[in-house]
Design a protein around this motif. Structure first.
Motif, PDB file in Angstrom:
ATOM      1  N   ILE A  54      26.706 -50.879  -5.440  1.00 44.02           N
ATOM      2  CA  ILE A  54      26.007 -49.674  -6.029  1.00 44.02           C
ATOM      3  C   ILE A  54      25.806 -49.953  -7.130  1.00 44.02           C
ATOM      4  O   ILE A  54      25.802 -49.511  -7.645  1.00 44.02           O
ATOM      5  N   LEU A  55      24.119 -50.941  -7.521  1.00 42.11           N
ATOM      6  CA  LEU A  55      23.907 -50.566  -8.899  1.00 42.11           C
ATOM      7  C   LEU A  55      23.027 -48.755  -8.973  1.00 42.11           C
ATOM      8  O   LEU A  55      22.293 -48.506  -8.470  1.00 42.11           O
TER       9      LEU A  55
ATOM     10  N   ILE B 172      32.184 -49.980  -3.977  1.00 42.60           N
ATOM     11  CA  ILE B 172      32.409 -49.266  -2.432  1.00 42.60           C
ATOM     12  C   ILE B 172      33.911 -49.375  -1.818  1.00 42.60           C
ATOM     13  O   ILE B 172      34.776 -48.741  -2.538  1.00 42.60           O
ATOM     14  N   LYS B 173      34.074 -51.078  -2.623  1.00 39.07           N
ATOM     15  CA  LYS B 173      35.692 -51.013  -1.556  1.00 39.07           C
ATOM     16  C   LYS B 173      36.699 -50.693  -2.618  1.00 39.07           C
ATOM     17  O   LYS B 173      37.833 -49.954  -1.818  1.00 39.07           O
ATOM     18  N   LYS B 174      36.655 -50.615  -3.385  1.00 46.45           N
ATOM     19  CA  LYS B 174      37.555 -50.277  -4.685  1.00 46.45           C
ATOM     20  C   LYS B 174      37.522 -48.417  -5.298  1.00 46.45           C
ATOM     21  O   LYS B 174      38.059 -48.089  -5.425  1.00 46.45           O
ATOM     22  N   ALA B 175      36.586 -47.812  -4.335  1.00 41.11           N
ATOM     23  CA  ALA B 175      36.123 -46.780  -5.526  1.00 41.11           C
ATOM     24  C   ALA B 175      35.970 -46.994  -6.460  1.00 41.11           C
ATOM     25  O   ALA B 175      36.729 -45.549  -7.035  1.00 41.11           O
TER      26      ALA B 175
ATOM     27  N   TYR C  92      28.243 -54.783 -19.291  1.00 38.06           N
ATOM     28  CA  TYR C  92      26.457 -55.278 -20.638  1.00 38.06           C
ATOM     29  C   TYR C  92      25.877 -56.752 -20.260  1.00 38.06           C
ATOM     30  O   TYR C  92      27.024 -57.341 -19.396  1.00 38.06           O
ATOM     31  N   PRO C  93      25.127 -56.834 -20.025  1.00 38.57           N
ATOM     32  CA  PRO C  93      24.023 -58.156 -19.138  1.00 38.57           C
ATOM     33  C   PRO C  93      24.806 -59.166 -20.095  1.00 38.57           C
ATOM     34  O   PRO C  93      25.655 -60.079 -19.121  1.00 38.57           O
ATOM     35  N   GLU C  94      25.519 -59.673 -21.273  1.00 36.31           N
ATOM     36  CA  GLU C  94      26.045 -60.476 -21.366  1.00 36.31           C
ATOM     37  C   GLU C  94      27.667 -61.076 -20.898  1.00 36.31           C
ATOM     38  O   GLU C  94      28.315 -62.006 -21.119  1.00 36.31           O
ATOM     39  N   GLU C  95      28.230 -59.472 -20.677  1.00 34.55           N
ATOM     40  CA  GLU C  95      29.676 -60.280 -20.470  1.00 34.55           C
ATOM     41  C   GLU C  95      29.277 -60.522 -18.370  1.00 34.55           C
ATOM     42  O   GLU C  95      30.431 -60.828 -17.592  1.00 34.55           O
ATOM     43  N   ILE C  96      28.363 -61.029 -17.572  1.00 36.33           N
ATOM     44  CA  ILE C  96      28.092 -61.055 -16.347  1.00 36.33           C
ATOM     45  C   ILE C  96      28.832 -62.198 -15.138  1.00 36.33           C
ATOM     46  O   ILE C  96      29.278 -62.837 -14.789  1.00 36.33           O
ATOM     47  N   SER C  97      28.617 -63.075 -16.949  1.00 35.94           N
ATOM     48  CA  SER C  97      28.951 -64.794 -16.535  1.00 35.94           C
ATOM     49  C   SER C  97      30.985 -64.844 -16.041  1.00 35.94           C
ATOM     50  O   SER C  97      30.925 -65.538 -15.720  1.00 35.94           O
ATOM     51  N   HIS C  98      31.352 -63.177 -16.657  1.00 36.01           N
ATOM     52  CA  HIS C  98      32.739 -63.480 -16.988  1.00 36.01           C
ATOM     53  C   HIS C  98      33.274 -62.671 -15.426  1.00 36.01           C
ATOM     54  O   HIS C  98      34.148 -62.629 -15.723  1.00 36.01           O
ATOM     55  N   VAL C  99      32.755 -62.281 -14.837  1.00 35.89           N
ATOM     56  CA  VAL C  99      32.666 -61.267 -14.275  1.00 35.89           C
ATOM     57  C   VAL C  99      33.077 -61.987 -12.462  1.00 35.89           C
ATOM     58  O   VAL C  99      33.216 -62.814 -12.097  1.00 35.89           O
ATOM     59  N   ASP C 100      33.661 -61.219 -12.029  1.00 35.83           N
ATOM     60  CA  ASP C 100      33.937 -61.813 -10.611  1.00 35.83           C
ATOM     61  C   ASP C 100      33.011 -61.550  -9.715  1.00 35.83           C
ATOM     62  O   ASP C 100      31.800 -61.718 -10.014  1.00 35.83           O
ATOM     63  N   HIS C 101      32.506 -63.618  -8.952  1.00 41.01           N
ATOM     64  CA  HIS C 101      32.307 -64.496  -8.168  1.00 41.01           C
ATOM     65  C   HIS C 101      31.474 -63.457  -7.503  1.00 41.01           C
ATOM     66  O   HIS C 101      29.900 -63.772  -7.206  1.00 41.01           O
ATOM     67  N   LYS C 102      31.917 -62.414  -7.093  1.00 40.86           N
ATOM     68  CA  LYS C 102      31.174 -61.386  -5.668  1.00 40.86           C
ATOM     69  C   LYS C 102      29.991 -60.267  -6.640  1.00 40.86           C
ATOM     70  O   LYS C 102      28.815 -60.675  -6.177  1.00 40.86           O
ATOM     71  N   LEU C 103      30.658 -59.754  -7.901  1.00 36.21           N
ATOM     72  CA  LEU C 103      29.510 -58.831  -8.576  1.00 36.21           C
ATOM     73  C   LEU C 103      28.497 -59.634  -9.305  1.00 36.21           C
ATOM     74  O   LEU C 103      27.394 -59.316  -8.867  1.00 36.21           O
TER      75      LEU C 103
END
Length: 61
Positions: free
Chosen positions: A4-5, A23-26, A32-43
């Motif tokens: 949830i954003l 939600i799954k991990k509570a 930061y927007p510049e980090e998005i390319s480095h986060v988990d695929h689902k996120l």
């Protein structure tokens, strides 16, 4: 949906932070927007369609 954003926020240093509830991990996550390319695929898949609105401040509180 696993996320949830909650809001975005313009920080004092001029960078926008993205506050997300996993939600799954509570867990509350902050990125930061510049980090998005480095986060988990689902996120990343969750955030990419919202990126324009995030960068334009549509989710700011």
């Amino acid at each position: 949906m696993d996320y949830i954003l909650r809001r975005t926020e313009l920080e004092e240093d001029g960078h926008r932070s993205i506050h997300i509830l996993d939600i799954k991990k509570a867990q509350y996550l902050i990125y930061y927007p510049e980090e998005i390319s480095h986060v988990d695929h689902k996120l990343r898949t969750f955030l990419f369609p919202r990126l324009k609105g995030i960068n334009e401040g549509h989710y700011d509180h």
